[in-house]
Design a protein around this motif. Structure first.
Motif, PDB file in Angstrom:
ATOM      1  N   GLY A   1       3.175   9.467 -19.030  1.00  0.00           N
ATOM      2  CA  GLY A   1       4.594   9.144 -19.180  1.00  0.00           C
ATOM      3  C   GLY A   1       5.241   8.547 -17.946  1.00  0.00           C
ATOM      4  N   ARG A   2       4.536   8.571 -16.806  1.00  0.00           N
ATOM      5  CA  ARG A   2       5.110   7.957 -15.603  1.00  0.00           C
ATOM      6  C   ARG A   2       5.225   6.454 -15.820  1.00  0.00           C
ATOM      7  NH1 ARG A   2       1.359   9.031 -10.942  1.00  0.00           N
ATOM      8  NH2 ARG A   2      -0.157   9.242 -12.628  1.00  0.00           N
ATOM      9  N   VAL A   3       6.202   5.859 -15.152  1.00  0.00           N
ATOM     10  CA  VAL A   3       6.464   4.423 -15.279  1.00  0.00           C
ATOM     11  C   VAL A   3       6.356   3.774 -13.911  1.00  0.00           C
ATOM     12  CG1 VAL A   3       8.218   2.701 -15.872  1.00  0.00           C
ATOM     13  CG2 VAL A   3       7.984   4.763 -17.267  1.00  0.00           C
ATOM     14  N   LEU A   4       5.659   2.638 -13.873  1.00  0.00           N
ATOM     15  CA  LEU A   4       5.571   1.828 -12.661  1.00  0.00           C
ATOM     16  C   LEU A   4       6.189   0.473 -12.964  1.00  0.00           C
ATOM     17  CD1 LEU A   4       1.841   2.485 -11.667  1.00  0.00           C
ATOM     18  CD2 LEU A   4       3.866   3.653 -10.785  1.00  0.00           C
ATOM     19  N   VAL A   5       7.061   0.016 -12.073  1.00  0.00           N
ATOM     20  CA  VAL A   5       7.676  -1.307 -12.228  1.00  0.00           C
ATOM     21  C   VAL A   5       7.236  -2.161 -11.048  1.00  0.00           C
ATOM     22  CG1 VAL A   5       9.826  -2.603 -12.466  1.00  0.00           C
ATOM     23  CG2 VAL A   5       9.663  -0.286 -13.412  1.00  0.00           C
ATOM     24  N   GLU A   6       6.645  -3.304 -11.343  1.00  0.00           N
ATOM     25  CA  GLU A   6       6.108  -4.210 -10.320  1.00  0.00           C
ATOM     26  C   GLU A   6       5.230  -3.474  -9.308  1.00  0.00           C
ATOM     27  OE1 GLU A   6       8.563  -8.114  -9.312  1.00  0.00           O
ATOM     28  OE2 GLU A   6       9.654  -6.302  -8.792  1.00  0.00           O
ATOM     29  N   PRO A   7       4.236  -2.713  -9.781  1.00  0.00           N
ATOM     30  CA  PRO A   7       3.422  -1.950  -8.829  1.00  0.00           C
ATOM     31  C   PRO A   7       2.512  -2.840  -7.996  1.00  0.00           C
ATOM     32  CG  PRO A   7       2.451  -1.845 -11.000  1.00  0.00           C
ATOM     33  CD  PRO A   7       3.776  -2.559 -11.150  1.00  0.00           C
ATOM     34  N   THR A   8       2.281  -2.412  -6.782  1.00  0.00           N
ATOM     35  CA  THR A   8       1.279  -3.061  -5.930  1.00  0.00           C
ATOM     36  C   THR A   8      -0.093  -2.559  -6.356  1.00  0.00           C
ATOM     37  OG1 THR A   8       1.284  -1.281  -4.310  1.00  0.00           O
ATOM     38  CG2 THR A   8       2.916  -3.070  -3.991  1.00  0.00           C
ATOM     39  N   ASN A   9      -1.143  -3.162  -5.830  1.00  0.00           N
ATOM     40  CA  ASN A   9      -2.487  -2.670  -6.113  1.00  0.00           C
ATOM     41  C   ASN A   9      -2.660  -1.243  -5.598  1.00  0.00           C
ATOM     42  OD1 ASN A   9      -3.070  -5.070  -7.341  1.00  0.00           O
ATOM     43  ND2 ASN A   9      -4.374  -5.842  -5.708  1.00  0.00           N
ATOM     44  N   THR A  10      -2.029  -0.925  -4.476  1.00  0.00           N
ATOM     45  CA  THR A  10      -2.079   0.433  -3.936  1.00  0.00           C
ATOM     46  C   THR A  10      -1.394   1.401  -4.886  1.00  0.00           C
ATOM     47  OG1 THR A  10      -2.125  -0.410  -1.675  1.00  0.00           O
ATOM     48  CG2 THR A  10      -1.457   1.888  -1.962  1.00  0.00           C
ATOM     49  N   ASP A  11      -0.237   1.002  -5.430  1.00  0.00           N
ATOM     50  CA  ASP A  11       0.469   1.849  -6.418  1.00  0.00           C
ATOM     51  C   ASP A  11      -0.425   2.108  -7.629  1.00  0.00           C
ATOM     52  OD1 ASP A  11       2.796   1.780  -4.834  1.00  0.00           O
ATOM     53  OD2 ASP A  11       3.650   0.105  -5.979  1.00  0.00           O
ATOM     54  N   LEU A  12      -1.113   1.049  -8.097  1.00  0.00           N
ATOM     55  CA  LEU A  12      -2.009   1.202  -9.245  1.00  0.00           C
ATOM     56  C   LEU A  12      -3.132   2.174  -8.921  1.00  0.00           C
ATOM     57  CD1 LEU A  12      -2.209  -2.499 -10.428  1.00  0.00           C
ATOM     58  CD2 LEU A  12      -1.104  -0.617 -11.640  1.00  0.00           C
ATOM     59  N   ALA A  13      -3.744   2.007  -7.753  1.00  0.00           N
ATOM     60  CA  ALA A  13      -4.849   2.877  -7.349  1.00  0.00           C
ATOM     61  C   ALA A  13      -4.380   4.325  -7.270  1.00  0.00           C
ATOM     62  CB  ALA A  13      -5.421   2.416  -6.011  1.00  0.00           C
TER      63      ALA A  13
END
Length: 80
Positions: A62-74
């Protein structure tokens, strides 16, 4: 980890980068094209708290990422 839902558009560089990262790391995801689907676009804006930035990723928890960086994705994928 379940499947991620990625709201994005083909013309979006950040969307292409995020999709490439997910594919490279064999992370399953479903892509929703907000360019040609007005309801999907409105849903992405709603999920992102009114922001109009893409990509918007909804994680299985359920968490949301907006415009994530590759680090955020990892970090999101590994649970860090």
């Amino acid at each position: 980890m379940g499947e991620i839902v990625l709201y994005g558009a083909n013309w979006c560089g950040d969307c292409r980068r995020a999709k490439a990262w997910l594919r490279e790391h064999e992370v399953p995801f479903t892509e929703v094209d907000v360019e040609h689907d007005e309801q999907a676009r409105d849903k992405a804006i709603d999920i992102a708290g009114g922001r109009r930035n893409i990509p918007v990723l909804v994680l299985p928890d359920g968490r949301v990422l907006v415009e994530p960086t590759n680090t955020d994705l990892a970090d999101a994928v590994t649970g860090s």
